[in-house]
Design a protein around this motif. Structure first.
Motif, PDB file in Angstrom:
ATOM      1  N   TYR A 268      -0.649   3.451   3.305  1.00 44.93           N
ATOM      2  CA  TYR A 268      -1.287   4.103   2.157  1.00 44.93           C
ATOM      3  C   TYR A 268      -1.208   5.623   2.312  1.00 44.93           C
ATOM      4  CZ  TYR A 268      -5.019   5.666  -0.997  1.00 44.93           C
ATOM      5  OH  TYR A 268      -5.729   6.314  -1.966  1.00 44.93           O
TER       6      TYR A 268
ATOM      7  N   ARG B 233      -7.224  -3.271  -1.539  1.00 43.43           N
ATOM      8  CA  ARG B 233      -6.728  -3.252  -0.162  1.00 43.43           C
ATOM      9  C   ARG B 233      -7.621  -4.084   0.752  1.00 43.43           C
ATOM     10  NH1 ARG B 233      -8.787  -0.159   3.405  1.00 43.43           N
ATOM     11  NH2 ARG B 233      -9.537   1.377   1.887  1.00 43.43           N
TER      12      ARG B 233
ATOM     13  N   MET C 293      -2.441  -1.055   6.846  1.00 43.78           N
ATOM     14  CA  MET C 293      -2.455  -0.803   5.406  1.00 43.78           C
ATOM     15  C   MET C 293      -2.913   0.619   5.114  1.00 43.78           C
ATOM     16  SD  MET C 293      -4.004  -4.465   4.132  1.00 43.78           S
ATOM     17  CE  MET C 293      -3.807  -4.226   2.367  1.00 43.78           C
TER      18      MET C 293
ATOM     19  N   GLN D  68      -5.942  -3.982   8.300  1.00 45.79           N
ATOM     20  CA  GLN D  68      -6.467  -2.858   7.522  1.00 45.79           C
ATOM     21  C   GLN D  68      -5.976  -1.506   8.024  1.00 45.79           C
ATOM     22  OE1 GLN D  68      -8.128  -2.910   4.649  1.00 45.79           O
ATOM     23  NE2 GLN D  68      -8.024  -5.150   4.632  1.00 45.79           N
TER      24      GLN D  68
ATOM     25  N   MET E 278       0.809  -1.206   0.000  1.00 49.18           N
ATOM     26  CA  MET E 278       0.000   0.000   0.000  1.00 49.18           C
ATOM     27  C   MET E 278       0.846   1.262   0.000  1.00 49.18           C
ATOM     28  SD  MET E 278      -2.807  -1.371  -0.390  1.00 49.18           S
ATOM     29  CE  MET E 278      -3.603   0.212  -0.604  1.00 49.18           C
TER      30      MET E 278
ATOM     31  N   SER F  94     -13.312  -0.152   6.019  1.00 47.52           N
ATOM     32  CA  SER F  94     -12.931  -1.411   5.384  1.00 47.52           C
ATOM     33  C   SER F  94     -13.656  -2.579   6.032  1.00 47.52           C
ATOM     34  CB  SER F  94     -11.416  -1.612   5.484  1.00 47.52           C
ATOM     35  OG  SER F  94     -10.725  -0.550   4.867  1.00 47.52           O
TER      36      SER F  94
END
Length: 453
Positions: free
Chosen positions: A160, A144, A156, A153, A25, A380
């Motif tokens: 990101y 993702r 990530m 998550q 990411m 997410s």
């Protein structure tokens, strides 16, 4: 299945940043952040430096609407197979590569133009870049969510954000630096070449595992009911109807089916979580300037402290979520966002005070980085993996629209009541987000606790 626990160890929490999906990411975030400024502030700087009228430049702000309405074509990105690309790379990577190619082509096209004499073409290529960028965002978000379990998550999201900030730096300071040394044409051509970072990442990383489209559709009760009811009709019409129901109708019925009446409160939470910081964003720079800070001082403080704190806040958010879970950090993020707006109140009263400016920008960016990381992780988890692109595009659009809309009235409020009252009101706007974050944190299905490694 891992056993729930109150906390993870700090070592276990930190180790998530070494996982391949998390590191991926970083590069996809760079690819997502790169085109954003190139159709906004950087493009505006180019147009103005080449003598384009300010009134004409202002209309280019409308290009940003594409980012806020991306949920309209998200079902296509979610479900439509691309000839050749989907078979070769898969649904997510195929759309990502196509979007990145559109961005690179648009930037290369811009690099070949003379803005004062070709303004309609500049607008056309800028629209191509923005459309490709919004489409890439849809694909990356789905990639993702499908690439790793929920406990990764937040990490990530953090990497990101770091990559995204790197893309902004390249498209902002990097492009301006190249333009001053060589030319705007070389700067935009170099930015087009930097899209290779995202393209190589797409080619190297594997496609997330997901059911084939036909398999997903046939398991949808509404699709099966439609196919039964449409027997005897043309095959192409039945296929189209099944696709529309599966791609457009089912993502919404799935969300409301899973959450019932809670779905309305969840959508309200999504809409208000960032309303406090987005509503005040339009008046931050005018405040700095009206207080007497030089453009150089503003740039230095926002670049040095702002970017560092935003990255630090993102990393901290990912780390805290990995250790304590989403719920408590949602409350922390919502509270910090509302409280840091009070720093702008203090700054407006303190006047031309550089230390206070540093404290304000540090606090604002640290809280925004933390809140963004935890909220991306929450969204997410809220998204069904059967409809990742469509549902997440809806959530991310809803997250920004109310705040952006209110931000447009910021100047009127400041003119009528002054900066201090404006930022105080923006802070008060954050109270519903705190209350709803407390509600969400109490529901383990919405904000699950961390798990042992």
């Amino acid at each position: 299945m891992p056993t729930p626990t109150a906390h993870r160890s700090w070592r276990s929490a930190l180790s998530v940043y070494l996982r391949a999906p998390v590191l991926t990411m970083l590069f996809l975030g760079f690819s997502a952040g790169l085109p954003f400024l190139l159709v906004f502030s950087t493009l505006s700087a180019w147009l103005r430096s080449d003598g384009v009228e300010v009134a004409a430049i202002g209309f280019f702000a409308w290009i940003g609407i594409l980012y806020s309405i991306k949920f309209f074509w998200a079902p296509v990105v979610d479900r439509l197979a691309l000839p050749g690309l989907t078979r070769w790379l898969g649904q997510r990577r195929g759309w990502m590569l196509l979007a990145q190619a559109m961005i690179a082509a648009g930037l290369a096209g811009l690099s070949s133009l003379d803005p004062p004499n070709q303004l309609p073409l500049v607008a056309l290529f800028a629209l191509l870049v923005a459309f490709g960028s919004a489409t890439q965002d849809i694909s990356i978000d789905a990639f993702r969510i499908e690439s790793a379990p929920e406990d990764l998550q937040a990490a990530m999201a953090s990497t990101y954000i770091i990559g995204y900030r790197g893309g902004l730096i390249a498209a902002g300071a990097g492009a301006l630096y190249l333009a001053s040394l060589v030319s705007w044409h070389v700067a935009y051509l170099a930015m087009a070449a930097l899209m290779a970072v995202g393209m190589l990442t797409v080619l190297v990383r594997p496609e997330p595992e997901r059911q084939a489209l036909a398999t997903q559709l046939i398991h949808e009760p509404r699709v099966r009911a439609f196919l039964r009811a449409s027997r005897g009709r043309p095959a192409w019409l039945r296929r189209l109807g099944a696709w529309v129901i599966g791609a457009v109708v089912c993502p919404f019925t799935d969300f409301f089916g899973r959450h019932g009446l809670k779905a309305l409160w969840l959508l309200a939470f999504v809409a208000v979580f960032r309303i406090s910081d987005l509503a005040m964003a339009s008046m931050a720079n005018p405040l700095y300037i009206d207080l007497g800070f030089s453009l150089e001082a503003i740039a230095n403080v926002t670049n040095v402290f702002g970017i560092a704190m935003s990255i630090g806040g993102g990393l901290l958010g990912g780390l805290l979520v990995a250790r304590y879970g989403v719920g408590p950090i949602l409350i922390l993020g919502a509270t910090a966002t509302a409280l840091t707006n009070l720093l702008f109140v203090a700054l407006s009263l303190a006047g031309d005070s550089l230390p206070m400016l540093v404290v304000t920008i540090v606090g604002d960016n640290l809280s925004n980085g933390l809140a963004s990381a935890v909220f991306i992780a929450f969204l997410s988890g809220l998204t069904s993996r059967a409809y990742t692109a469509t549902q997440y595009a809806l959530f991310s659009s809803l997250m920004t629209l109310p705040g952006k809309f209110l931000s447009g009235f910021g100047g009127l409020v400041v003119e009528a009541h002054g900066y201090a009252d404006f930022f105080l009101a923006a802070s008060v706007l954050g109270l519903p987000a705190i209350a709803l974050a407390v509600w969400v944190s109490r529901d383990r299905r919405l904000a699950p606790a961390p798990t042992t490694a």
